[in-house]
Each structure stands twice: as C-alpha cells, then as structure tokens.
Design an enzyme around this catalytic site. Sequence first.
Site, PDB file in Angstrom:
ATOM      1  N   ARG A 122      37.629  33.811  34.979  1.00 47.46           N
ATOM      2  CA  ARG A 122      38.451  35.052  35.149  1.00 47.46           C
ATOM      3  C   ARG A 122      38.955  34.754  36.419  1.00 47.46           C
ATOM      4  NH1 ARG A 122      34.556  39.520  35.900  1.00 47.46           N
ATOM      5  NH2 ARG A 122      33.293  37.871  36.399  1.00 47.46           N
ATOM      6  N   ASN A 147      35.270  40.047  31.537  1.00 52.72           N
ATOM      7  CA  ASN A 147      34.468  39.695  30.744  1.00 52.72           C
ATOM      8  C   ASN A 147      33.673  40.587  29.606  1.00 52.72           C
ATOM      9  OD1 ASN A 147      34.008  36.954  31.574  1.00 52.72           O
ATOM     10  ND2 ASN A 147      32.281  37.697  33.033  1.00 52.72           N
TER      11      ASN A 147
END
Length: 98
Positions: A27, A45
């Site tokens: 990320r 996520n």
Amino acid sequence: MQELDSIPSLETVIVHVTGRVQGVGYRLATVRRAHMVGVGGWVRNNDDGSVEALVQGTADQVDQMLEWMRQGPPQARVDDLSSERQFIDRRFARFEQQ
C-alpha cells in the site's frame, strides 16, 4: 503536472490485487508510485488478504499504475490483478492509503 479537476476525461478503475500483498509495504509503495504518476484515488487492505485500489487519472496515467501494480514492491508477489472501469462523478484530488 495538470490538476485532476481540469482534465475533462478522467478514467477511473477499481483494482483488485491478490498474492503476497499485505505486510510487504504494497500500500505504501502504491501511494508513492501514485504520487509520482499523478493519479488520484485510494488503496486499502481487504480482510481476505487482498488489496483494493481506486485509480483515477488520464488513460496513460492509469495504464502506468496498472503496469506497476502488476509487480508491486520487491517484497510483494502479485498472483492476480483485475481491474474494472467505473463511471463516477467524484474527482479525487490526491491518492491516499485507507
């Protein structure tokens, strides 16, 4: 860099990435790449171990992001990436991690 609000035809895609993409900096690396490319949107996520993102920019910018997201950072292993074009009115001024 052109402001996203001033681009008449932005592409928006939802991206779903599976593999070893959590706990490896995927990320954060995606946010960094998005800032380099100049796209807006977000990355997060999912509970199932996958990563989901919304990427918004010109066709070239979106293609650059998708190409990078197929590989991810060095520690990641991307098994599959799927993307689906979305038609939304919202314009994202920046790219963020959720």
